[in-house]
Motif scaffolding. Structure first.
Motif, PDB file in Angstrom:
ATOM      1  N   ALA A 271     -10.042   4.442  -1.160  1.00 61.41           N
ATOM      2  CA  ALA A 271     -10.256   5.129  -2.437  1.00 61.41           C
ATOM      3  C   ALA A 271     -11.672   4.860  -2.950  1.00 61.41           C
ATOM      4  O   ALA A 271     -12.325   5.759  -3.496  1.00 61.41           O
ATOM      5  CB  ALA A 271      -9.229   4.676  -3.462  1.00 61.41           C
ATOM      6  N   CYS A 272     -12.163   3.643  -2.757  1.00 63.49           N
ATOM      7  CA  CYS A 272     -13.524   3.304  -3.184  1.00 63.49           C
ATOM      8  C   CYS A 272     -14.575   4.033  -2.357  1.00 63.49           C
ATOM      9  O   CYS A 272     -15.672   4.301  -2.836  1.00 63.49           O
ATOM     10  CB  CYS A 272     -13.743   1.798  -3.084  1.00 63.49           C
ATOM     11  N   ARG A 273     -14.239   4.365  -1.111  1.00 62.33           N
ATOM     12  CA  ARG A 273     -15.172   5.089  -0.235  1.00 62.33           C
ATOM     13  C   ARG A 273     -15.090   6.599  -0.424  1.00 62.33           C
ATOM     14  O   ARG A 273     -15.735   7.353   0.295  1.00 62.33           O
ATOM     15  CB  ARG A 273     -14.874   4.761   1.221  1.00 62.33           C
ATOM     16  N   GLY A 274     -14.238   7.029  -1.319  1.00 59.42           N
ATOM     17  CA  GLY A 274     -14.116   8.462  -1.557  1.00 59.42           C
ATOM     18  C   GLY A 274     -13.102   9.148  -0.664  1.00 59.42           C
ATOM     19  O   GLY A 274     -13.140  10.353  -0.486  1.00 59.42           O
ATOM     20  N   ASN A 275     -12.184   8.390  -0.079  1.00 63.60           N
ATOM     21  CA  ASN A 275     -11.129   8.961   0.751  1.00 63.60           C
ATOM     22  C   ASN A 275      -9.787   8.637   0.096  1.00 63.60           C
ATOM     23  O   ASN A 275      -9.016   7.825   0.590  1.00 63.60           O
ATOM     24  CB  ASN A 275     -11.187   8.361   2.163  1.00 63.60           C
ATOM     25  N   PRO A 276      -9.503   9.263  -1.042  1.00 64.25           N
ATOM     26  CA  PRO A 276      -8.270   8.932  -1.748  1.00 64.25           C
ATOM     27  C   PRO A 276      -7.030   9.427  -1.015  1.00 64.25           C
ATOM     28  O   PRO A 276      -7.113  10.234  -0.104  1.00 64.25           O
ATOM     29  CB  PRO A 276      -8.426   9.661  -3.079  1.00 64.25           C
TER      30      PRO A 276
ATOM     31  N   LEU B  68       4.931  -9.223   4.400  1.00 63.05           N
ATOM     32  CA  LEU B  68       4.100  -9.266   3.196  1.00 63.05           C
ATOM     33  C   LEU B  68       2.626  -9.085   3.559  1.00 63.05           C
ATOM     34  O   LEU B  68       1.887  -8.375   2.865  1.00 63.05           O
ATOM     35  CB  LEU B  68       4.322 -10.581   2.448  1.00 63.05           C
ATOM     36  N   LEU B  69       2.195  -9.677   4.662  1.00 62.21           N
ATOM     37  CA  LEU B  69       0.827  -9.496   5.133  1.00 62.21           C
ATOM     38  C   LEU B  69       0.545  -8.027   5.439  1.00 62.21           C
ATOM     39  O   LEU B  69      -0.503  -7.490   5.046  1.00 62.21           O
ATOM     40  CB  LEU B  69       0.576 -10.354   6.382  1.00 62.21           C
ATOM     41  N   ALA B  70       1.469  -7.358   6.123  1.00 64.10           N
ATOM     42  CA  ALA B  70       1.291  -5.932   6.415  1.00 64.10           C
ATOM     43  C   ALA B  70       1.184  -5.130   5.120  1.00 64.10           C
ATOM     44  O   ALA B  70       0.354  -4.219   5.006  1.00 64.10           O
ATOM     45  CB  ALA B  70       2.445  -5.415   7.271  1.00 64.10           C
ATOM     46  N   SER B  71       1.989  -5.476   4.121  1.00 61.00           N
ATOM     47  CA  SER B  71       1.938  -4.784   2.823  1.00 61.00           C
ATOM     48  C   SER B  71       0.588  -4.980   2.147  1.00 61.00           C
ATOM     49  O   SER B  71       0.001  -4.031   1.617  1.00 61.00           O
ATOM     50  CB  SER B  71       3.039  -5.307   1.900  1.00 61.00           C
ATOM     51  N   ILE B  72       0.101  -6.202   2.169  1.00 65.89           N
ATOM     52  CA  ILE B  72      -1.194  -6.510   1.545  1.00 65.89           C
ATOM     53  C   ILE B  72      -2.319  -5.782   2.272  1.00 65.89           C
ATOM     54  O   ILE B  72      -3.221  -5.225   1.632  1.00 65.89           O
ATOM     55  CB  ILE B  72      -1.425  -8.040   1.513  1.00 65.89           C
ATOM     56  N   LEU B  73      -2.262  -5.766   3.604  1.00 67.67           N
ATOM     57  CA  LEU B  73      -3.280  -5.041   4.375  1.00 67.67           C
ATOM     58  C   LEU B  73      -3.257  -3.546   4.046  1.00 67.67           C
ATOM     59  O   LEU B  73      -4.310  -2.916   3.907  1.00 67.67           O
ATOM     60  CB  LEU B  73      -3.063  -5.245   5.870  1.00 67.67           C
ATOM     61  N   LEU B  74      -2.063  -2.972   3.918  1.00 66.98           N
ATOM     62  CA  LEU B  74      -1.958  -1.554   3.564  1.00 66.98           C
ATOM     63  C   LEU B  74      -2.528  -1.288   2.174  1.00 66.98           C
ATOM     64  O   LEU B  74      -3.258  -0.310   1.968  1.00 66.98           O
ATOM     65  CB  LEU B  74      -0.497  -1.099   3.606  1.00 66.98           C
ATOM     66  N   LEU B  75      -2.185  -2.134   1.211  1.00 67.48           N
ATOM     67  CA  LEU B  75      -2.713  -1.950  -0.151  1.00 67.48           C
ATOM     68  C   LEU B  75      -4.226  -2.101  -0.186  1.00 67.48           C
ATOM     69  O   LEU B  75      -4.922  -1.296  -0.815  1.00 67.48           O
ATOM     70  CB  LEU B  75      -2.077  -2.960  -1.119  1.00 67.48           C
ATOM     71  N   ALA B  76      -4.721  -3.129   0.479  1.00 68.59           N
ATOM     72  CA  ALA B  76      -6.171  -3.346   0.497  1.00 68.59           C
ATOM     73  C   ALA B  76      -6.883  -2.186   1.186  1.00 68.59           C
ATOM     74  O   ALA B  76      -7.931  -1.719   0.729  1.00 68.59           O
ATOM     75  CB  ALA B  76      -6.493  -4.668   1.193  1.00 68.59           C
ATOM     76  N   GLY B  77      -6.303  -1.697   2.293  1.00 69.18           N
ATOM     77  CA  GLY B  77      -6.892  -0.560   2.990  1.00 69.18           C
ATOM     78  C   GLY B  77      -6.886   0.694   2.136  1.00 69.18           C
ATOM     79  O   GLY B  77      -7.846   1.477   2.146  1.00 69.18           O
ATOM     80  N   SER B  78      -5.819   0.908   1.370  1.00 71.02           N
ATOM     81  CA  SER B  78      -5.744   2.071   0.480  1.00 71.02           C
ATOM     82  C   SER B  78      -6.801   1.990  -0.617  1.00 71.02           C
ATOM     83  O   SER B  78      -7.463   2.977  -0.933  1.00 71.02           O
ATOM     84  CB  SER B  78      -4.358   2.158  -0.166  1.00 71.02           C
ATOM     85  N   ARG B  79      -6.957   0.812  -1.170  1.00 67.91           N
ATOM     86  CA  ARG B  79      -7.974   0.636  -2.233  1.00 67.91           C
ATOM     87  C   ARG B  79      -9.380   0.798  -1.675  1.00 67.91           C
ATOM     88  O   ARG B  79     -10.231   1.411  -2.299  1.00 67.91           O
ATOM     89  CB  ARG B  79      -7.814  -0.718  -2.900  1.00 67.91           C
ATOM     90  N   ARG B  80      -9.614   0.253  -0.493  1.00 67.02           N
ATOM     91  CA  ARG B  80     -10.934   0.376   0.134  1.00 67.02           C
ATOM     92  C   ARG B  80     -11.244   1.849   0.414  1.00 67.02           C
ATOM     93  O   ARG B  80     -12.355   2.310   0.183  1.00 67.02           O
ATOM     94  CB  ARG B  80     -10.980  -0.424   1.418  1.00 67.02           C
TER      95      ARG B  80
END
Length: 138
Positions: free
Chosen positions: A123-128, A109-121
């Motif tokens: 996307a916010c930086r302009g790397n969708p 679950l931690l790995a999943s959360i890290l992946l989701l948070a990294g994906s959102r981060r």
């Protein structure tokens, strides 16, 4: 975050497989595995060698190593892993927790959360996450 998630997935998959082969003793059945001894195996009435195979080499461990390595490769090439990887691992972790609480589901679950948070981060930086058909072929 994405790199940490990838390494965590590689570690968990490798640890599961190696510990099953060694600590759990699944590897002692290798001779039977490679001799064709399981070819007529019935899943509803597995032999100890069949159970050992499904606990080790045919478990989620080896594919999880591959998923972790793909996540690391994508990150190294500046590609954000698609969120479906994180969501799928997250759902699997929750199901795993409901079925057998003594598994290391919190780490998945931690790995999943890290992946989701990294994906959102990202996307916010302009790397969708790249869209289908938008990637250039070498």
């Amino acid at each position: 975050m994405i790199k940490c998630a990838g390494w965590l997935l590689v570690f968990l998959g490798a640890a599961h497989t190696l510990l099953a082969l060694t600590l759990e003793g699944a590897g002692r059945h290798a001779r039977e595995w490679f001799s064709g001894g399981l070819w007529g195996e019935d899943f509803s009435d597995m032999s100890p060698a069949g159970s050992a195979l499904w606990l080790s080499l045919e478990s989620f461990g080896p594919p999880l190593v591959v998923v972790g390595l793909i996540v690391l490769w994508l990150d190294r090439h500046g590609i954000t892993p698609p969120p479906f990887i994180a969501w799928t691992l997250g759902v699997w972790s929750v199901a795993d927790a409901a079925i057998l609480i003594t598994t290391p589901w919190p780490l998945f679950l931690l790995a999943s959360i890290l992946l989701l948070a990294g994906s959102r981060r990202a996307a916010c930086r302009g790397n969708p996450v790249p869209r289908a058909g938008s990637a250039r072929m070498p």
